[in-house]
Design an enzyme around this catalytic site. Structure first.
Site, PDB file in Angstrom:
ATOM      1  N   TYR A   1      -1.696  -0.288  10.908  1.00 47.12           N
ATOM      2  CA  TYR A   1      -1.921  -1.207   9.770  1.00 47.12           C
ATOM      3  C   TYR A   1      -0.758  -0.721   8.710  1.00 47.12           C
ATOM      4  CZ  TYR A   1      -2.976  -1.442   4.861  1.00 47.12           C
ATOM      5  OH  TYR A   1      -3.075  -1.656   3.444  1.00 47.12           O
TER       6      TYR A   1
ATOM      7  N   THR B   1       0.787  -1.185  -0.046  1.00 45.43           N
ATOM      8  CA  THR B   1       0.117  -0.081   0.129  1.00 45.43           C
ATOM      9  C   THR B   1       0.957   1.145  -0.001  1.00 45.43           C
ATOM     10  OG1 THR B   1      -1.467   1.302   1.235  1.00 45.43           O
ATOM     11  CG2 THR B   1      -0.024  -0.009   2.448  1.00 45.43           C
ATOM     12  N   ASP B   2       0.285   2.451  -0.463  1.00 47.69           N
ATOM     13  CA  ASP B   2       1.131   3.779  -0.535  1.00 47.69           C
ATOM     14  C   ASP B   2       1.035   4.289   0.970  1.00 47.69           C
ATOM     15  OD1 ASP B   2      -1.696   4.223  -0.217  1.00 47.69           O
ATOM     16  OD2 ASP B   2      -1.614   5.912  -1.732  1.00 47.69           O
ATOM     17  N   GLU B   3       0.097   3.547   1.812  1.00 49.57           N
ATOM     18  CA  GLU B   3       0.250   4.114   3.326  1.00 49.57           C
ATOM     19  C   GLU B   3       1.604   4.047   4.100  1.00 49.57           C
ATOM     20  OE1 GLU B   3      -3.220   3.714   5.475  1.00 49.57           O
ATOM     21  OE2 GLU B   3      -4.398   3.034   3.665  1.00 49.57           O
TER      22      GLU B   3
ATOM     23  N   LYS C   1       2.338  -3.174   7.409  1.00 48.42           N
ATOM     24  CA  LYS C   1       2.492  -3.577   5.967  1.00 48.42           C
ATOM     25  C   LYS C   1       4.032  -3.057   5.282  1.00 48.42           C
ATOM     26  CE  LYS C   1       0.243  -4.727   2.728  1.00 48.42           C
ATOM     27  NZ  LYS C   1       0.266  -6.053   2.365  1.00 48.42           N
TER      28      LYS C   1
END
Length: 362
Positions: free
Chosen positions: A173, A133-135, A177
Site C-alpha cells: 500500500y 499518506t504519512d506511510e 502511494k
C-alpha cells in the site's frame, strides 16, 4: 470553483464533499468507481444539492475521464481515490498497483490534456491536489527503542515526519502511494501541471469502513466479538479527526502554493492498545453491560512488516496556511463512537456482501 473530487464516496473523500457543499459555494463533481469502500449513503445529506454531481467512473478509464473533464470543466482536482488498507495490500497487492499507480497516471494525463487547452489565466489558477499518506515515509523511532532513559511518554522529543523526510515505504500500500506521489511531482516538473501534495496521518471519524482499527473495535465490541490487537499493541499512530482533515484539504487546494508538500497531522500520538482501551472505557459509559468491554481484547499475530510509529509535524500547515485541528483525540473519539451507535443501519449496509470484519493480510 468547480472541483472534481476522486474517491468522493469513500471515507475521507465523502468528508471532503460534505465540507465543500455545506461550507462553501463551490460545486463538486464526485468521481468514484464505487468499490467495496465507496458508499453513496455517506453523501445522502448533500446528494440533492444542485452544486453536487456524481459520476461513477474508474480513474483508470481514460475515455470516461476525458468525458468528465469536457462536460464539467473543473477548476481543480482533489485526488483521493485509492486502495488504502495495508492488510488488503498484503493479501492482494495488484489492486493497489492498478488503482494507486496506474489510476493516478491516467488521471494526471487526462488532467494534463484538459489543462493544456485552458486559457492562460485558467491554466494559472488551476490546481491538481494529490492526497497521500504519512506511510510513504516508513516508520519512526519508537520510545521502546530509546536507550538513553527517555520515558515512553516523551514522544514529543522523538523525531517527526516533515515534508522533507525521505521516503521508505514498508507495505505494498505505502509503496504504491509513494509511487503516485512521485508521479504527481514529476508531472509538475516535466509538464508544468500545477500540483500540490499532502500527506496525512491516520484518520478516524464517521463513515469509516469497518476494516480499520477504530470502527472495527467499536462494532466488534458492541457485538460481543473479540477485539484483536496486533502483536503487543504498542504501535504508535498520530490520529486525525476526518473533518479536521477535510478542512485542511480544502484550505490547501484553495490557498496552498503550487509545488509544495504539506503534512497534515492530528497532534495525537497514541499506542494502538491505548486507543482500543479508550474505546472500551467510553462504551462502558455509553452502553454499559454486565462486564467490561476491555475483557474482549485478544492479542493476535502481528501484521507482516508492521511499522512501529508514525508521527507528523504539521508546523508548515499551521504557519503558512493557518490550520490547526479543532478536535482533540478524546472529543473526536467520543463523537465517532456516538455516530456509530446511532448509525447502525449504515454500518450494516456497508458490510453486506463485501466484508464481515474478518482478518485480512495474514
Amino acid at each position: 470553483m468547480k472541483i472534481i473530487v476522486t474517491g468522493g464516496a469513500g471515507f475521507i473523500g465523502s468528508a471532503v464533499v460534505r465540507h465543500i457543499i455545506n461550507n462553501t459555494q463551490d460545486r463538486v463533481i464526485n468521481v468514484d468507481k464505487l468499490t467495496y469502500a465507496g458508499n453513496l449513503e455517506s453523501l445522502v445529506s448533500v446528494d440533492k444539492n444542485e452544486r453536487y454531481v456524481f459520476e461513477q467512473v474508474d480513474i483508470c478509464d481514460r475515455a470516461e475521464l476525458d468525458r468528465v473533464f469536457a462536460q464539467h470543466q473543473p477548476d481543480a482536482v482533489m485526488h483521493l481515490a485509492a486502495e488504502s488498507h495495508v492488510d488488503r495490500s498484503i493479501t492482494g497487492p495488484s489492486d493497489f498497483i492498478q488503482t494507486n499507480i496506474v489510476g493516478t497516471y491516467t488521471l494526471l494525463e487526462a488532467t494534463r490534456a484538459y489543462w493544456n487547452e485552458l486559457s492562460a489565466q485558467a491554466k494559472k489558477a488551476f490546481r491538481f491536489h494529490h492526497i497521500s499518506t504519512d506511510e510513504v515515509y516508513g516508520d519512526l523511532p519508537h520510545p521502546d527503542d530509546i536507550e538513553d532513559g527517555t520515558e515512553p511518554s516523551a514522544n514529543k522529543e522523538l523525531p517527526l515526519f516533515t515534508e522533507t523526510t525521505s521516503y521508505a515505504p514498508s507495505s505494498p500500500y505505502s509503496a504504491s502511494k509513494a509511487s503516485s506521489d512521485h508521479l504527481v511531482r514529476a508531472w509538475l516538473r516535466t509538464y508544468g501541471l500545477p500540483t500540490i501534495v499532502t500527506n496525512c496521518s491516520n484518520n478516524y471519524g464517521p463513515y469509516h469502513f469497518p476494516e480499520k482499527l477504530i470502527p472495527l473495535v467499536i462494532l466488534n465490541a458492541l457485538d460481543g466479538k473479540s477485539l484483536p490487537i496486533y502483536g503487543k499493541g504498542d504501535q504508535i499512530r498520530d490520529w486525525l479527526y476526518v473533518e479536521d482533515h477535510a478542512r485542511a484539504l480544502y484550505k490547501v487546494v484553495t490557498t496552498g502554493k503550487v509545488g509544495e508538500t504539506y503534512n497534515i497531522g492530528g497532534h495525537n500520538e497514541k499506542q494502538n492498545l491505548e486507543v482500543v482501551k479508550t474505546i472500551c472505557s467510553i462504551l462502558d459509559v455509553l452502553v454499559p453491560k454486565g462486564t467490561l468491554y476491555a475483557e474482549q481484547i485478544v492479542y493476535v499475530t502481528d501484521r507482516p512488516g508492521h511499522d512501529r510509529r508514525y508521527a507528523i509535524d504539521s508546523t508548515k500547515m499551521s504557519q503558512e496556511l493557518n490550520w490547526q485541528p479543532e478536535e482533540t483525540f478524546e472529543t473526536g473519539l467520543r463523537k465517532t463512537i456516538e455516530w456509530y451507535l446511532t448509525n447502525q443501519e449504515w454500518c450494516q449496509h456497508v458490510q453486506d456482501g463485501t466484508y464481515q470484519r474478518e482478518r485480512l493480510g495474514i
